[in-house]
Enzyme design. Structure first.
Site, PDB file in Angstrom:
ATOM      1  N   ASN A  12      -3.727  10.715   9.585  1.00 49.58           N
ATOM      2  CA  ASN A  12      -3.212  10.957   8.238  1.00 49.58           C
ATOM      3  C   ASN A  12      -4.201  11.863   7.487  1.00 49.58           C
ATOM      4  O   ASN A  12      -5.370  11.520   7.334  1.00 49.58           O
ATOM      5  CB  ASN A  12      -3.050   9.598   7.534  1.00 49.58           C
ATOM      6  CG  ASN A  12      -2.498   9.746   6.136  1.00 49.58           C
ATOM      7  OD1 ASN A  12      -2.955  10.593   5.366  1.00 49.58           O
ATOM      8  ND2 ASN A  12      -1.534   8.934   5.783  1.00 49.58           N
ATOM      9  N   HIS A  15      -6.037  12.726   2.575  1.00 49.10           N
ATOM     10  CA  HIS A  15      -7.239  12.798   1.731  1.00 49.10           C
ATOM     11  C   HIS A  15      -8.034  14.083   1.905  1.00 49.10           C
ATOM     12  O   HIS A  15      -8.954  14.346   1.136  1.00 49.10           O
ATOM     13  CB  HIS A  15      -8.070  11.529   1.889  1.00 49.10           C
ATOM     14  CG  HIS A  15      -7.282  10.345   1.392  1.00 49.10           C
ATOM     15  ND1 HIS A  15      -6.656  10.351   0.164  1.00 49.10           N
ATOM     16  CD2 HIS A  15      -6.944   9.182   1.972  1.00 49.10           C
ATOM     17  CE1 HIS A  15      -5.983   9.217   0.003  1.00 49.10           C
ATOM     18  NE2 HIS A  15      -6.143   8.498   1.087  1.00 49.10           N
ATOM     19  N   HIS A  48       1.755  12.053   3.646  1.00 51.38           N
ATOM     20  CA  HIS A  48       2.599  11.345   2.675  1.00 51.38           C
ATOM     21  C   HIS A  48       2.848  12.271   1.490  1.00 51.38           C
ATOM     22  O   HIS A  48       1.921  12.612   0.753  1.00 51.38           O
ATOM     23  CB  HIS A  48       1.853  10.079   2.227  1.00 51.38           C
ATOM     24  CG  HIS A  48       2.638   9.182   1.323  1.00 51.38           C
ATOM     25  ND1 HIS A  48       2.166   7.961   0.923  1.00 51.38           N
ATOM     26  CD2 HIS A  48       3.863   9.318   0.744  1.00 51.38           C
ATOM     27  CE1 HIS A  48       3.062   7.375   0.133  1.00 51.38           C
ATOM     28  NE2 HIS A  48       4.090   8.191  -0.003  1.00 51.38           N
ATOM     29  N   ARG A  50       3.957  12.342  -1.877  1.00 50.43           N
ATOM     30  CA  ARG A  50       4.250  11.381  -2.958  1.00 50.43           C
ATOM     31  C   ARG A  50       5.036  12.048  -4.073  1.00 50.43           C
ATOM     32  O   ARG A  50       4.926  13.257  -4.278  1.00 50.43           O
ATOM     33  CB  ARG A  50       2.939  10.834  -3.531  1.00 50.43           C
ATOM     34  CG  ARG A  50       2.339   9.740  -2.696  1.00 50.43           C
ATOM     35  CD  ARG A  50       1.064   9.214  -3.333  1.00 50.43           C
ATOM     36  NE  ARG A  50       0.641   7.986  -2.704  1.00 50.43           N
ATOM     37  CZ  ARG A  50       0.980   6.773  -3.144  1.00 50.43           C
ATOM     38  NH1 ARG A  50       1.697   6.627  -4.238  1.00 50.43           N
ATOM     39  NH2 ARG A  50       0.576   5.704  -2.499  1.00 50.43           N
ATOM     40  N   ARG A  54       0.115  13.883  -5.626  1.00 53.16           N
ATOM     41  CA  ARG A  54      -1.318  13.748  -5.928  1.00 53.16           C
ATOM     42  C   ARG A  54      -2.195  14.312  -4.804  1.00 53.16           C
ATOM     43  O   ARG A  54      -3.330  14.660  -5.029  1.00 53.16           O
ATOM     44  CB  ARG A  54      -1.687  12.297  -6.203  1.00 53.16           C
ATOM     45  CG  ARG A  54      -1.594  11.414  -5.004  1.00 53.16           C
ATOM     46  CD  ARG A  54      -2.077  10.015  -5.298  1.00 53.16           C
ATOM     47  NE  ARG A  54      -1.163   9.292  -6.175  1.00 53.16           N
ATOM     48  CZ  ARG A  54      -1.140   7.962  -6.263  1.00 53.16           C
ATOM     49  NH1 ARG A  54      -1.995   7.247  -5.556  1.00 53.16           N
ATOM     50  NH2 ARG A  54      -0.284   7.356  -7.036  1.00 53.16           N
ATOM     51  N   GLU A  75       5.466  10.554   5.723  1.00 49.83           N
ATOM     52  CA  GLU A  75       5.600   9.300   4.966  1.00 49.83           C
ATOM     53  C   GLU A  75       6.304   9.631   3.668  1.00 49.83           C
ATOM     54  O   GLU A  75       5.919  10.580   2.976  1.00 49.83           O
ATOM     55  CB  GLU A  75       4.228   8.717   4.647  1.00 49.83           C
ATOM     56  CG  GLU A  75       3.595   8.014   5.804  1.00 49.83           C
ATOM     57  CD  GLU A  75       2.233   7.459   5.415  1.00 49.83           C
ATOM     58  OE1 GLU A  75       1.920   7.370   4.221  1.00 49.83           O
ATOM     59  OE2 GLU A  75       1.471   7.153   6.327  1.00 49.83           O
ATOM     60  N   THR A 106      -0.722   2.958  -0.846  1.00 48.89           N
ATOM     61  CA  THR A 106       0.459   2.122  -0.611  1.00 48.89           C
ATOM     62  C   THR A 106       0.014   0.661  -0.579  1.00 48.89           C
ATOM     63  O   THR A 106      -0.796   0.269   0.256  1.00 48.89           O
ATOM     64  CB  THR A 106       1.114   2.510   0.737  1.00 48.89           C
ATOM     65  OG1 THR A 106       1.192   3.933   0.791  1.00 48.89           O
ATOM     66  CG2 THR A 106       2.485   1.920   0.862  1.00 48.89           C
ATOM     67  N   GLU A 156       6.441   0.170  11.225  1.00 53.15           N
ATOM     68  CA  GLU A 156       4.982   0.272  11.198  1.00 53.15           C
ATOM     69  C   GLU A 156       4.489  -0.981  10.484  1.00 53.15           C
ATOM     70  O   GLU A 156       4.822  -1.224   9.317  1.00 53.15           O
ATOM     71  CB  GLU A 156       4.530   1.541  10.461  1.00 53.15           C
ATOM     72  CG  GLU A 156       3.001   1.635  10.427  1.00 53.15           C
ATOM     73  CD  GLU A 156       2.481   2.984   9.955  1.00 53.15           C
ATOM     74  OE1 GLU A 156       3.086   4.026  10.292  1.00 53.15           O
ATOM     75  OE2 GLU A 156       1.460   2.985   9.241  1.00 53.15           O
ATOM     76  N   HIS A 199      -2.836   1.336   8.168  1.00 57.14           N
ATOM     77  CA  HIS A 199      -3.417   1.077   6.841  1.00 57.14           C
ATOM     78  C   HIS A 199      -4.736   0.320   6.939  1.00 57.14           C
ATOM     79  O   HIS A 199      -4.768  -0.818   7.365  1.00 57.14           O
ATOM     80  CB  HIS A 199      -2.467   0.326   5.900  1.00 57.14           C
ATOM     81  CG  HIS A 199      -2.662   0.757   4.478  1.00 57.14           C
ATOM     82  ND1 HIS A 199      -3.750   0.383   3.735  1.00 57.14           N
ATOM     83  CD2 HIS A 199      -1.947   1.593   3.692  1.00 57.14           C
ATOM     84  CE1 HIS A 199      -3.680   0.944   2.538  1.00 57.14           C
ATOM     85  NE2 HIS A 199      -2.597   1.695   2.489  1.00 57.14           N
TER      86      HIS A 199
HETATM   87  N1  PXP Z   1       0.432   4.122   7.284  1.00 57.42           N
HETATM   88  C1  PXP Z   1       1.023   4.121   6.068  1.00 57.42           C
HETATM   89  C2  PXP Z   1       2.467   3.791   5.989  1.00 57.42           C
HETATM   90  C3  PXP Z   1       0.299   4.472   4.913  1.00 57.42           C
HETATM   91  O1  PXP Z   1       0.902   4.466   3.714  1.00 57.42           O
HETATM   92  C4  PXP Z   1      -1.060   4.843   5.042  1.00 57.42           C
HETATM   93  C5  PXP Z   1      -1.823   5.267   3.839  1.00 57.42           C
HETATM   94  O2  PXP Z   1      -1.324   6.473   3.381  1.00 57.42           O
HETATM   95  C6  PXP Z   1      -1.618   4.844   6.326  1.00 57.42           C
HETATM   96  C7  PXP Z   1      -0.863   4.455   7.425  1.00 57.42           C
HETATM   97  C8  PXP Z   1      -3.041   5.226   6.559  1.00 57.42           C
HETATM   98  O3  PXP Z   1      -3.869   4.299   5.925  1.00 57.42           O
HETATM   99  P1  PXP Z   1      -5.420   4.608   5.821  1.00 57.42           P
HETATM  100  O4  PXP Z   1      -5.557   5.881   5.056  1.00 57.42           O
HETATM  101  O5  PXP Z   1      -5.941   3.411   5.098  1.00 57.42           O
HETATM  102  O6  PXP Z   1      -5.946   4.723   7.217  1.00 57.42           O
END
Ligand code: PXP
Length: 264
Positions: A12, A15, A48, A50, A54, A75, A106, A156, A199
């Site tokens: 992901n 960030h 993701h 949003r 952001r 996402e 999330t 998931e 997550h």
């Molecule tokens: N899976 C989902 C559905 C999420 O919303 C997120 C956070 O955006 C992640 C995985 C990844 O989580 P993390 O950034 O904490 O590894």
């Protein structure tokens, strides 16, 4: 006994975009981060989009779709706006997540049981467009059963509460969460759902969860982007890949050992 399949690593990159947006401009570029992650062993890229944009923006999704050599997992919230974007851009996969404006990340899983009528058309329309849908849910039986009932091919599992409890030394809660995850993964697999998890994962929790044979994909972002500050993004992805693959290999060995001793 479920035969352990290879486990996919989805990175992901939200960030990277968070950092870029803090200053405005173009650097660091999420697409470049995705390319480094793929080179280091990522199987998928997750982003993701949003409602408030952001981090990931619309043009990021378009550039990722155009340039990526691996599947993109989008996402998204179940809203008409996001559905229209998904149907237009056609990512390989879409993970439906709950979204609140005020949350930092999330926070919980989808209420599939309570919102089945709202979610079912999204699952159907995305599926009809050839997009693989997963639903981000807590490992609760009624959510898992509702996901199967509305025709989702994958879930998931939200492992954030387990990761948080471990990180904060709440051993009893961590243990209870872990048992929910193990039971949930098994129940979902029995119902024919593909099982992903994500997550809050780090090297250690990702290795532990890779020991569950039903889980075929992990989506990981924040920890790896943080680690990238210290060891570089490619190295952080390589270490993650190694911890997941190592745990999977041990699982296969213990399966073989069980089969051998069972047959003796
Ligand atoms: N899976 C989902 C559905 C999420 O919303 C997120 C956070 O955006 C992640 C995985 C990844 O989580 P993390 O950034 O904490 O590894």
């Amino acid at each position: 006994m479920t035969k352990p399949l290879p486990i996919r690593l989805g990175i992901n990159i939200d960030h990277v975009a968070t950092l870029r947006n803090a200053r405005g401009g173009h650097h660091p570029d999420p697409l470049r981060a995705a390319e480094v992650a793929i080179e280091a062993g990522a199987d998928n890229i997750t982003a993701h989009l949003r409602e408030d944009r952001r981090h990931i923006r619309d043009d990021d999704i378009e550039r990722l779709i155009t340039n990526l050599t691996v599947p993109l997992n989008l996402e998204m919230a179940a809203t008409p706006e996001m559905l229209a974007i998904a149907l237009k851009t056609k990512p390989h996969a879409a993970c439906l997540v709950p979204e609140k404006r005020t949350e930092r990340t999330t926070e919980g899983g989808l209420d599939v049981y309570g919102q089945a009528n709202l979610l079912a058309p999204y699952v159907a329309k995305l599926g009809d467009a050839g997009i693989q849908v997963s639903l981000f849910i807590a490992p609760e039986l009624r959510e898992i059963e509702a996901a199967a009932r509305i025709g989702a091919p994958a879930i998931e599992i939200h492992v954030g509460p387990w990761c948080d409890a471990l990180a904060e030394g709440r051993a009893r809660e961590a243990d209870a969460e872990w048992r929910r995850i193990v039971a949930g993964a098994s129940a979902a697999h029995e119902l024919g759902l593909e099982v992903h998890a994500g997550h809050g994962l780090d090297y250690s929790t990702a290795a532990t969860i890779s020991g569950l044979p039903q889980i075929v994909e992990l989506n990981i972002g924040n920890y790896l982007i943080g680690e990238a500050i210290f060891v570089g993004l490619g190295e952080s992805v390589r270490r993650m890949r190694a911890s997941m693959d190592g745990a999977r290999a041990m699982l296969r060995q213990s399966d073989t050992a069980a089969a051998v001793s069972g047959g003796a």
